[in-house]
Design an enzyme around this catalytic site. Structure first.
Site, PDB file in Angstrom:
ATOM      1  CD  GLU A 149      -2.996   1.275   2.146  1.00  0.00           C
ATOM      2  OE1 GLU A 149      -2.959   0.477   3.098  1.00  0.00           O
ATOM      3  OE2 GLU A 149      -3.921   2.084   1.955  1.00  0.00           O
ATOM      4  CD  GLU A 155      -0.776   6.836   7.402  1.00  0.00           C
ATOM      5  OE1 GLU A 155      -1.048   5.703   7.018  1.00  0.00           O
ATOM      6  OE2 GLU A 155      -1.616   7.754   7.491  1.00  0.00           O
ATOM      7  CE1 TYR A 184      -6.419  11.102   4.974  1.00  0.00           C
ATOM      8  CE2 TYR A 184      -4.561   9.591   4.915  1.00  0.00           C
ATOM      9  CZ  TYR A 184      -5.210  10.656   5.491  1.00  0.00           C
ATOM     10  OH  TYR A 184      -4.651  11.295   6.570  1.00  0.00           O
ATOM     11  CG  HIS A 185      -2.378   7.035   1.857  1.00  0.00           C
ATOM     12  ND1 HIS A 185      -1.894   7.547   3.030  1.00  0.00           N
ATOM     13  CD2 HIS A 185      -3.118   5.949   2.207  1.00  0.00           C
ATOM     14  CE1 HIS A 185      -2.308   6.806   4.051  1.00  0.00           C
ATOM     15  NE2 HIS A 185      -3.055   5.820   3.573  1.00  0.00           N
ATOM     16  CG  HIS A 208      -7.760   0.976   0.965  1.00  0.00           C
ATOM     17  ND1 HIS A 208      -6.757   0.921   1.908  1.00  0.00           N
ATOM     18  CD2 HIS A 208      -8.551  -0.113   1.190  1.00  0.00           C
ATOM     19  CE1 HIS A 208      -6.912  -0.166   2.648  1.00  0.00           C
ATOM     20  NE2 HIS A 208      -7.985  -0.815   2.233  1.00  0.00           N
ATOM     21  NE  ARG A 214      -7.258   8.022   6.929  1.00  0.00           N
ATOM     22  CZ  ARG A 214      -6.625   7.024   6.322  1.00  0.00           C
ATOM     23  NH1 ARG A 214      -7.251   6.270   5.441  1.00  0.00           N
ATOM     24  NH2 ARG A 214      -5.369   6.790   6.600  1.00  0.00           N
ATOM     25  CD  GLU A 243      -7.971   2.160   4.985  1.00  0.00           C
ATOM     26  OE1 GLU A 243      -7.404   1.202   5.517  1.00  0.00           O
ATOM     27  OE2 GLU A 243      -7.391   2.945   4.212  1.00  0.00           O
TER      28      GLU A 243
HETATM   29 MN    MN Z   1      -5.714   2.529   2.937  1.00  0.00          MN
END
Ligand code: MN
Length: 293
Positions: A149, A155, A184-185, A208, A214, A243
């Site tokens: 991922e 992260e 999201y990322h 995802h 979130r 997610e």
């Molecule tokens: Mn994710």
């Protein structure tokens, strides 16, 4: 009819993966229309693992396992004990996948899931490639893929862009090692999200869908159209999974690593219903766009 399995991360539906949480999450995912659930890593042979296998079989749901390595399991570390601990955990999770019928391990499988204070190194990357290759060779015998991922700079320090992950996959050189992207990322790190997905193409194995805060899809700042159009253009047929994290269900250590300080929702079932409709509608719209372009 969907080309892609639409999935949901377990933590949207229950805060704990015990018998009650497992039963509820699988039943609700199935009722809403999801065809896949992302499980936490479980101990091979444990009672809850057998219980999970049986509930999945009853419901006819596909499954994957999502995880992030801890600092003590960091397979990029110069410390061989940490690398061995990470490999042992990934290897045990392959056994768990085989036991419950899960087809994939995804998440931060290639480094620790934490804020690093220094850049990644070529040596650390090579350590990770060696471990991922051995785990994937074992996975291939059990029909289990290993996905990497791509997450934001807070992260991991190793794979922050789709291009970095694609290069890592090429260097591992096994067909069951694939890239896992997350809206999201990507929203934080990519320069062109549509092109990043198209370029990742056949290396993409998991996707995802998550919002900037979130929470509810469409209730944050992400324009989802370029992501879904990228998936359609790439001809992606793999799972697309929702997610979301709220302080109403997430506990430590995940709460601290992800910085989940606010309740962005309280009713995970309502959220899951909304997300299924949202993902299905966006997949359909994107396919129509690409079919006519
Ligand atoms: Mn994710």
């Amino acid at each position: 009819m969907n080309d892609n399995l639409i999935g949901i991360h377990w933590i949207t539906l229950t805060s704990t993966w015990d018998e009650e949480g497992c039963r509820k999450a699988i039943a609700e995912a199935k009722r809403i229309g999801y065809s896949l659930i992302e499980l936490p890593p479980l101990e091979p042979g444990a009672a809850i693992t057998r219980f999970t296998r049986d509930r999945l079989a009853e419901a006819g749901l596909a499954s994957t396992v999502g995880l992030g390595l801890s600092e003590e399991q960091d397979i990029t570390s110069p410390d061989p004990e940490k690398r061995a601990a990470g490999e042992a955990f990934l290897s045990a999770t392959v056994d768990m996948c085989a036991e419950v019928g899960a087809t994939m391990i995804s998440g931060i499988t290639y480094s620790a899931f934490r804020k690093y204070m220094e850049p990644s190194t070529a040596e650390g990357r090579n350590h990770s490639i060696e471990v991922i290759r051995r785990v994937a060779e074992k996975g291939a015998k059990a029909g289990v893929s290993i996905c990497l991922e791509v997450v934001n700079r807070y992260e991991t320090n190793l794979l922050n862009t789709a291009a970095q992950a694609t290069a890592f996959c090429r260097d591992v050189g096994l067909p069951n090692v694939k890239v896992h992207l997350d809206t999201y990322h990507m929203n934080i790190e990519e320069t062109d999200v549509y092109q990043a997905i198209v370029d990742c193409g056949p290396h993409l194995g998991f996707f995802h869908v998550g919002e900037t805060n979130r929470g509810y899809l469409g209730a944050g700042n992400i324009d989802f159209n370029p992501y879904f159009r990228g998936l359609a253009k790439a001809g992606y047929k793999g799972p697309v999974s929702f997610e979301s994290f709220s302080s109403s269900t997430v506990s430590q250590p995940l709460l601290g690593i992800l910085g989940i300080w606010r309740d962005v929702w309280e009713d995970g079932i309502d959220l899951a219903e909304h997300s299924f409709d949202f993902i299905q509608a966006h997949l359909k719209a994107a396919r129509e766009v690409v079919a006519r372009s």
